[in-house]
Structures are given as structure tokens and as C-alpha cells.
Write a protein that holds these residues in place. Structure first.
Motif, PDB file in Angstrom:
ATOM      1  N   PHE A  28       0.814  -1.219   0.000  1.00 51.12           N
ATOM      2  CA  PHE A  28       0.000   0.000   0.000  1.00 51.12           C
ATOM      3  C   PHE A  28       0.841   1.259   0.000  1.00 51.12           C
ATOM      4  N   SER A  29       0.359   2.245  -0.742  1.00 46.03           N
ATOM      5  CA  SER A  29       1.089   3.501  -0.825  1.00 46.03           C
ATOM      6  C   SER A  29       0.517   4.467   0.196  1.00 46.03           C
ATOM      7  N   SER A  30       1.384   5.345   0.668  1.00 47.13           N
ATOM      8  CA  SER A  30       0.927   6.349   1.613  1.00 47.13           C
ATOM      9  C   SER A  30       1.961   7.441   1.728  1.00 47.13           C
ATOM     10  N   HIS A  31       1.499   8.652   2.044  1.00 46.27           N
ATOM     11  CA  HIS A  31       2.491   9.626   2.458  1.00 46.27           C
ATOM     12  C   HIS A  31       2.323   9.982   3.922  1.00 46.27           C
ATOM     13  N   ILE A  32       1.421   9.246   4.597  1.00 45.25           N
ATOM     14  CA  ILE A  32       1.312   9.424   6.054  1.00 45.25           C
ATOM     15  C   ILE A  32       2.303   8.437   6.683  1.00 45.25           C
ATOM     16  N   VAL A  33       3.513   8.964   6.961  1.00 42.94           N
ATOM     17  CA  VAL A  33       4.609   8.081   7.342  1.00 42.94           C
ATOM     18  C   VAL A  33       4.309   7.320   8.637  1.00 42.94           C
ATOM     19  N   ALA A  34       3.679   7.993   9.606  1.00 39.19           N
ATOM     20  CA  ALA A  34       3.444   7.351  10.903  1.00 39.19           C
ATOM     21  C   ALA A  34       2.527   6.130  10.758  1.00 39.19           C
ATOM     22  N   ASP A  35       1.489   6.252   9.926  1.00 40.43           N
ATOM     23  CA  ASP A  35       0.576   5.123   9.710  1.00 40.43           C
ATOM     24  C   ASP A  35       1.309   3.963   9.063  1.00 40.43           C
ATOM     25  N   LEU A  36       2.095   4.325   8.079  1.00 40.86           N
ATOM     26  CA  LEU A  36       2.830   3.306   7.338  1.00 40.86           C
ATOM     27  C   LEU A  36       3.811   2.586   8.275  1.00 40.86           C
ATOM     28  N   GLU A  37       4.494   3.368   9.115  1.00 44.46           N
ATOM     29  CA  GLU A  37       5.459   2.787  10.055  1.00 44.46           C
ATOM     30  C   GLU A  37       4.765   1.809  10.996  1.00 44.46           C
ATOM     31  N   GLU A  38       3.543   2.169  11.395  1.00 42.95           N
ATOM     32  CA  GLU A  38       2.833   1.365  12.376  1.00 42.95           C
ATOM     33  C   GLU A  38       2.452  -0.010  11.825  1.00 42.95           C
ATOM     34  N   VAL A  39       2.113  -0.061  10.562  1.00 44.38           N
ATOM     35  CA  VAL A  39       1.477  -1.285  10.072  1.00 44.38           C
ATOM     36  C   VAL A  39       2.384  -2.163   9.200  1.00 44.38           C
ATOM     37  N   CYS A  40       3.414  -1.566   8.565  1.00 48.02           N
ATOM     38  CA  CYS A  40       4.158  -2.393   7.601  1.00 48.02           C
ATOM     39  C   CYS A  40       5.445  -2.960   8.202  1.00 48.02           C
ATOM     40  N   ASN A  41       5.952  -4.031   7.616  1.00 49.88           N
ATOM     41  CA  ASN A  41       7.235  -4.573   8.062  1.00 49.88           C
ATOM     42  C   ASN A  41       8.332  -4.354   7.010  1.00 49.88           C
ATOM     43  N   ARG A  42       7.927  -3.996   5.810  1.00 53.53           N
ATOM     44  CA  ARG A  42       8.915  -3.641   4.790  1.00 53.53           C
ATOM     45  C   ARG A  42       8.529  -2.300   4.156  1.00 53.53           C
ATOM     46  N   VAL A  43       9.529  -1.610   3.634  1.00 61.85           N
ATOM     47  CA  VAL A  43       9.285  -0.281   3.085  1.00 61.85           C
ATOM     48  C   VAL A  43       9.982  -0.125   1.729  1.00 61.85           C
TER      49      VAL A  43
END
Ligand SMILES: Nc1ncnc2c1ncn2[C@@H]1O[C@H](COP(=O)(O)OP(=O)(O)OP(=O)(O)O)[C@@H](O)[C@H]1O
Ligand SMILES: [Mg+2]
Length: 287
Positions: free
Chosen positions: A192-207
């Protein structure tokens, strides 16, 4: 599962205009089982990448390789993918239920055969109460949640979401993030794409981080954070008198500190490598 191999894509601003390179030799891999965050500023090329993955537009060069588990032919591959676009279109005069039925049946699945799943996921996404209402009355957060349900009912192996959390309030974001985690636990890979970094950090394990059409990082999230760590450790210990204390020490001093503490009968409660937030790392990568 899916491999992007040196994908480049240019767009012309108009017929006579010069063409702009939007994706420049983009390579990364989506490995099965992960929740992968696709990060990039506005205009970085995230949606263009996802459109190429979905075969909506063609790249100028490079290839997208799908593994056998997703199928051989493009139609099979499409069936293995769930997709929620950045700006989905919702028929306003359909009820939520009619909309789900319409999209599910487009996948050649009888709506009646997935009623249990529809019930489970609309409840989980807290949209079940609105299924008989016309979609025109839905809020942005409700639209994203019904779009999410519509994208997963055919049980895709991989779910691709373009900015699923954008414009959604904190409660809605939290519900969507939990649904992503639950789905991933059941075995679905999520990109999933996002520019809300905090949300992305919370849920993903790879970037995967895209900066002006160039991949500047692709890999494990924790490794990325640790690589940018100050190297300091936070030690929390409890003294003999019961007082809990937290100290920050340089990496080279941590063993000696722990030895001293243990010799003085303190009990170590935690030892944590100090890591920056993903937001700090992304900001520094760009400098
Ligand atoms: N069909 C098109 N024709 C011309 N230019 C385009 C086209 N599609 C995208 N672009 C340009 O490509 C660049 C990348 O766009 P894209 O939508 O992929 O970015 P994005 O990372 O998804 O941004 P956002 O976070 O705003 O959604 C932008 O400069 C955009 O103007
Ligand atoms: Mg976009």
C-alpha cells in the motif's frame, strides 16, 4: 511474488511538450507474506507504479514479473489481486450492499456464496450498519472502508491499496490498519502507498521509498530504522529500593553499565537500541 525490474516511464505534459521521466529504472520486489509500505511525496510516481503493476498503463522499458503462485495468464493474475485505487468511483445511487454485490459478481463470484465473508468484513470495518443506505450518504471514511471490503471478498493473494488512509479520520484509519493486519495474518500480502509516514510505520514490516521516480530504499523497516540509529541504548532498571530508572548510554559503554548494575543487585527491565522514527529517517534520506 511480484518483481519490478528496471521499470521506466515518461509522460508528455501535452502533445508538443517535452516528455518527463516519471519512473527511472524502478526495481523492487514484493515478497509474499509481508505488509509493504510504498512511501513517497506527492508526484513521486507511486500511483504510476501501481497502474503499471495493474496493467492499466504500459511502461516504456523494463518488466513486471509475476511468480507462478499468482497464475500464468494475466486474467488469472488479475484474479489473484485485490485493488483499491486512489480515487475509486462509487455509484451513488446503489446501496452499500448493491455495490458490493455488483463488484463481487464482476469477479464471477455469486454474491450469495460469500455472504458470510461480507458479514464478517463489513462488521470488522464497522460499515455493516450502513449497507442498506445509498452510497451518496457515505462519508469519505465509509467509502474507503466499503472499497476495502469490495477489494478483498474474492480472497486475493495480494492486496494493493493506493493511499487507503488518506483523508480518513483517526478512528477510520485505525479500523483500516487493523483490517490490514488481520488480513495479513490470514496470509494475504499487502502493498500500500501512503504519504502518512506514521501510519505506514505502524502497520508495515517492509518499506519501499520512492523519491522523484527513483527507489531510494527497499527492504526491511526495522533494518532501515536501526541503520539510522544513533547507536545509543536505553537501559531501564529497578534499583534495590524499588525505584525504576532509565539511562541512555553509548553502545560501547552499555556492557560495563549492565555489569555494574547487576553487581549492585539492580534488576534490568529493558535494553533497547534507540531508533529514530521512520519520518526522521525519510527526511534525512532526502537531504
Ligand atoms: N497521464 C499522465 N500524463 C502526464 N503526466 C502524468 C500522468 N500521470 C501522472 N503524471 C505525472 O507523473 C508524476 C507522478 O504522478 P503519480 O500520480 O504517479 O504520483 P504519486 O506519487 O501517486 O503522487 P500523489 O502522492 O500525489 O498521489 C506527476 O508529476 C504527475 O503529474
Ligand atoms: Mg498517487
Amino acid at each position: 511474488m511480484i518483481k519490478f525490474n528496471k521499470i521506466s516511464k515518461s509522460f508528455k505534459s501535452d502533445f508538443w511538450g517535452k516528455s518527463n521521466l516519471i519512473l527511472n529504472d524502478v526495481s523492487f520486489e514484493i515478497e509474499s507474506g509481508n505488509i509493504i509500505g510504498f512511501l513517497g511525496a506527492n508526484g513521486a510516481g507511486k500511483t504510476t507504479t501501481l497502474k503499471i503493476l495493474m496493467d492499466f498503463i504500459k511502461q516504456d522499458s523494463g518488466e513486471v514479473v509475476f511468480s507462478k503462485e499468482l497464475g500464468d495468464k494475466r486474467t488469472e493474475i488479475n484474479r489473484s489481486i485485490g485493488y483499491l485505487p486512489e480515487h475509486p468511483y462509487f455509484y451513488p445511487d446503489l446501496s452499500g450492499r448493491e455495490f458490493l454485490k455488483f463488484l463481487i459478481e464482476l469477479n464471477d463470484i455469486k454474491f450469495e456464496s460469500v455472504l458470510r465473508e461480507v458479514d464478517e468484513w463489513t462488521k470488522k470495518l464497522k460499515i455493516d450498519h450502513a449497507l442498506n443506505r445509498k452510497i451518496r450518504s457515505y462519508s469519505k471514511g465509509m467509502l474507503q472502508r466499503i472499497g476495502f471490503v469490495a477489494a478483498i471478498i474474492h480472497k486475493p493473494k495480494i492486496l494493493i491499496l493506493d493511499e487507503p488512509l488518506s483523508g480518513v479520520d483517526p478512528v477510520g484509519r485505525s479500523i483500516l490498519k487493523q483490517a490490514m493486519r488481520d488480513l495479513n495474518k490470514e496470509g494475504t500480502t499487502i502493498f500500500f502507498s501512503s504519504h502518512i509516514v506514521a501510519d505506514l510505520e505502524e502497520v508495515c514490516n517492509r518499506v519501499i521509498i520512492l523519491e522523484k521516480g527513483v527507489v531510494i530504499y527497499s527492504g526491511d523497516k526495522v533494518e532501515l530504522l536501526e541503520k539510522h540509529s544513533s547507536g545509543n541504548y536505553k537501559v531501564t532498571y529497578r534499583q534495590e529500593d524499588g525505584l525504576s530508572i532509565t539511562k541512555t548510554v553509548l553502545s560501547k559503554d552499555k556492557d560495563q553499565l549492565i555489569l555494574n548494575l547487576v553487581n549492585n543487585s539492580a534488576s534490568i527491565e529493558s535494553l533497547i537500541l534507540e531508533t529514530p522514527s521512520l519520518e526522521d529517517v525519510v527526511y534525512n534520506l532526502k537531504k
